[in-house]
Design a protein around this motif. Structure first.
Motif, PDB file in Angstrom:
ATOM      1  N   PRO A 129       0.828  -1.212   0.000  1.00 43.76           N
ATOM      2  CA  PRO A 129       0.000   0.000   0.000  1.00 43.76           C
ATOM      3  C   PRO A 129       0.860   1.260   0.000  1.00 43.76           C
ATOM      4  O   PRO A 129       1.890   1.321   0.666  1.00 43.76           O
ATOM      5  CB  PRO A 129      -0.806  -0.119   1.304  1.00 43.76           C
ATOM      6  CG  PRO A 129      -0.006  -1.037   2.168  1.00 43.76           C
ATOM      7  CD  PRO A 129       0.652  -2.008   1.221  1.00 43.76           C
ATOM      8  N   ALA A 130       0.425   2.252  -0.755  1.00 44.03           N
ATOM      9  CA  ALA A 130       1.170   3.515  -0.806  1.00 44.03           C
ATOM     10  C   ALA A 130       0.940   4.282   0.489  1.00 44.03           C
ATOM     11  O   ALA A 130      -0.174   4.383   0.990  1.00 44.03           O
ATOM     12  CB  ALA A 130       0.709   4.341  -2.005  1.00 44.03           C
ATOM     13  N   ARG A 131       2.023   4.822   1.053  1.00 51.77           N
ATOM     14  CA  ARG A 131       1.933   5.586   2.289  1.00 51.77           C
ATOM     15  C   ARG A 131       2.581   6.947   2.076  1.00 51.77           C
ATOM     16  O   ARG A 131       3.661   7.041   1.508  1.00 51.77           O
ATOM     17  CB  ARG A 131       2.631   4.852   3.435  1.00 51.77           C
ATOM     18  CG  ARG A 131       1.909   3.580   3.864  1.00 51.77           C
ATOM     19  CD  ARG A 131       2.669   2.903   4.995  1.00 51.77           C
ATOM     20  NE  ARG A 131       1.907   1.798   5.551  1.00 51.77           N
ATOM     21  CZ  ARG A 131       1.922   0.559   5.083  1.00 51.77           C
ATOM     22  NH1 ARG A 131       2.664   0.284   4.029  1.00 51.77           N
ATOM     23  NH2 ARG A 131       1.224  -0.391   5.653  1.00 51.77           N
ATOM     24  N   ASN A 132       1.905   7.956   2.535  1.00 49.22           N
ATOM     25  CA  ASN A 132       2.440   9.313   2.437  1.00 49.22           C
ATOM     26  C   ASN A 132       3.206   9.610   3.714  1.00 49.22           C
ATOM     27  O   ASN A 132       2.622   9.863   4.769  1.00 49.22           O
ATOM     28  CB  ASN A 132       1.302  10.321   2.247  1.00 49.22           C
ATOM     29  CG  ASN A 132       1.818  11.730   2.051  1.00 49.22           C
ATOM     30  OD1 ASN A 132       3.027  11.975   2.071  1.00 49.22           O
ATOM     31  ND2 ASN A 132       0.906  12.665   1.871  1.00 49.22           N
ATOM     32  N   GLU A 133       4.540   9.553   3.642  1.00 48.76           N
ATOM     33  CA  GLU A 133       5.365   9.724   4.833  1.00 48.76           C
ATOM     34  C   GLU A 133       5.137  11.074   5.494  1.00 48.76           C
ATOM     35  O   GLU A 133       5.185  11.196   6.712  1.00 48.76           O
ATOM     36  CB  GLU A 133       6.844   9.566   4.464  1.00 48.76           C
ATOM     37  CG  GLU A 133       7.236   8.164   4.055  1.00 48.76           C
ATOM     38  CD  GLU A 133       8.726   8.056   3.795  1.00 48.76           C
ATOM     39  OE1 GLU A 133       9.404   9.094   3.822  1.00 48.76           O
ATOM     40  OE2 GLU A 133       9.209   6.933   3.583  1.00 48.76           O
ATOM     41  N   ASN A 134       4.922  12.102   4.713  1.00 53.46           N
ATOM     42  CA  ASN A 134       4.838  13.459   5.246  1.00 53.46           C
ATOM     43  C   ASN A 134       3.432  13.854   5.680  1.00 53.46           C
ATOM     44  O   ASN A 134       3.206  14.995   6.073  1.00 53.46           O
ATOM     45  CB  ASN A 134       5.359  14.458   4.209  1.00 53.46           C
ATOM     46  CG  ASN A 134       6.829  14.225   3.899  1.00 53.46           C
ATOM     47  OD1 ASN A 134       7.623  13.984   4.796  1.00 53.46           O
ATOM     48  ND2 ASN A 134       7.187  14.300   2.614  1.00 53.46           N
ATOM     49  N   SER A 135       2.481  12.937   5.575  1.00 51.32           N
ATOM     50  CA  SER A 135       1.114  13.256   5.961  1.00 51.32           C
ATOM     51  C   SER A 135       1.006  13.317   7.482  1.00 51.32           C
ATOM     52  O   SER A 135       1.217  12.315   8.170  1.00 51.32           O
ATOM     53  CB  SER A 135       0.149  12.202   5.402  1.00 51.32           C
ATOM     54  OG  SER A 135      -1.158  12.449   5.854  1.00 51.32           O
ATOM     55  N   THR A 136       0.688  14.486   8.019  1.00 45.33           N
ATOM     56  CA  THR A 136       0.573  14.643   9.472  1.00 45.33           C
ATOM     57  C   THR A 136      -0.873  14.731   9.933  1.00 45.33           C
ATOM     58  O   THR A 136      -1.143  15.031  11.090  1.00 45.33           O
ATOM     59  CB  THR A 136       1.324  15.912   9.921  1.00 45.33           C
ATOM     60  OG1 THR A 136       0.771  17.048   9.232  1.00 45.33           O
ATOM     61  CG2 THR A 136       2.807  15.805   9.609  1.00 45.33           C
ATOM     62  N   HIS A 154      11.514  11.645   8.768  1.00 50.34           N
ATOM     63  CA  HIS A 154      10.917  11.618   7.431  1.00 50.34           C
ATOM     64  C   HIS A 154       9.400  11.456   7.494  1.00 50.34           C
ATOM     65  O   HIS A 154       8.711  11.603   6.485  1.00 50.34           O
ATOM     66  CB  HIS A 154      11.524  10.492   6.593  1.00 50.34           C
ATOM     67  CG  HIS A 154      12.964  10.709   6.245  1.00 50.34           C
ATOM     68  ND1 HIS A 154      13.384  11.632   5.322  1.00 50.34           N
ATOM     69  CD2 HIS A 154      14.102  10.127   6.720  1.00 50.34           C
ATOM     70  CE1 HIS A 154      14.703  11.617   5.223  1.00 50.34           C
ATOM     71  NE2 HIS A 154      15.156  10.716   6.069  1.00 50.34           N
ATOM     72  N   PHE A 155       8.902  11.148   8.685  1.00 49.31           N
ATOM     73  CA  PHE A 155       7.458  10.977   8.872  1.00 49.31           C
ATOM     74  C   PHE A 155       6.874  12.154   9.666  1.00 49.31           C
ATOM     75  O   PHE A 155       5.806  12.034  10.266  1.00 49.31           O
ATOM     76  CB  PHE A 155       7.168   9.666   9.597  1.00 49.31           C
ATOM     77  CG  PHE A 155       7.465   8.432   8.781  1.00 49.31           C
ATOM     78  CD1 PHE A 155       6.458   7.782   8.085  1.00 49.31           C
ATOM     79  CD2 PHE A 155       8.760   7.929   8.706  1.00 49.31           C
ATOM     80  CE1 PHE A 155       6.727   6.657   7.330  1.00 49.31           C
ATOM     81  CE2 PHE A 155       9.042   6.795   7.945  1.00 49.31           C
ATOM     82  CZ  PHE A 155       8.028   6.159   7.256  1.00 49.31           C
ATOM     83  N   GLY A 156       7.593  13.256   9.691  1.00 54.68           N
ATOM     84  CA  GLY A 156       7.086  14.426  10.387  1.00 54.68           C
ATOM     85  C   GLY A 156       7.341  14.425  11.872  1.00 54.68           C
ATOM     86  O   GLY A 156       6.729  15.208  12.615  1.00 54.68           O
TER      87      GLY A 156
END
Length: 224
Positions: free
Chosen positions: A54-61, A216-218
């Protein structure tokens, strides 16, 4: 795979095929497995193995960062003090993004007590954005393989020992941080999102390196 031996049996045709590689022929056992697939005429592609995730948006807070922790391995008994200090070091003093740590209860009562001990030691965390819990099986007293995969499907980062989880997590698209003992280098997962840390390395250095990956994940690294 460790012995680098393949035995294929065809009960319908009544034949057995056996192939042996000299010990140490390949540096990594994933390469050994691909060699055996090739010998059997089975199409394979190492790149595809980790791309069906599954695609994950690392920067999504705008949602919590999901972290799954599994310290268990058959190679050594984990230390509650070590893993408590590791997880406490990864919890920032403040964070704009909520972080949810889920601890693997393991396969038996002993491992469940271990997880509860770690959870209890982390109970003094004052940052309301960081929570710790022990994963609860839906059925029975332990997580099934299927339930683990369901958890990994919703997980961003996995922190684990060298075990089943270290191999399953990359295939599910998780950034995987493996704390491994020396001597298991041949079992490392050849995936760009899989990171290995030597258990002999000072814990402070491991925490600092993992915090850089968390950034990298905020999640801002902790400066001490």
């Amino acid at each position: 795979l460790g012995a680098q031996v393949l035995v294929a049996v065809d009960n319908l045709q009544g034949w057995a095929y056996r192939d042996i590689l000299p010990t140490g022929y390949y540096d990594n056992y994933y390469d050994t497995f691909d060699y055996f697939l090739h010998r059997l005429g089975i199409p394979h592609n190492m790149e595809d193995r980790f791309n069906h995730s599954p695609a994950r948006n690392e920067n999504s807070t705008d949602r919590p960062l999901q972290v799954y922790v599994s310290p268990f391995t058959s190679k050594y008994d984990p230390s509650p003090n070590y893993w408590s200090r590791l997880l406490a070091g990864l919890a920032p003093a403040s964070s704009l993004r909520e972080i949810r740590f889920s601890l693997d209860p393991g396969p038996n009562a002993t491992t469940k007590r271990f997880a509860m001990e770690v959870l209890h030691s982390l109970g003094s965390q004052i940052n309301h954005q960081v929570t710790f819990e022990v994963a609860r099986p839906k059925y029975g007293s332990i997580l099934t393989i299927g339930e683990v995969f369901e958890i990994l499907d919703q997980t961003d980062i996995v922190i684990c020992a060298d075990s089943f989880t270290a191999h399953a997590a990359p295939s599910m698209g998780c950034t995987t941080l493996v704390v491994a003992n020396a001597g298991v280098e041949s079992w490392r997962v050849p995936c760009h999102s899989s990171y290995y840390f030597d258990l002999r390395t000072p814990l402070s250095e491991i925490i600092a390196a993992m915090c850089q990956i968390f950034s990298h994940f905020g999640i801002e690294p902790i400066h001490t």
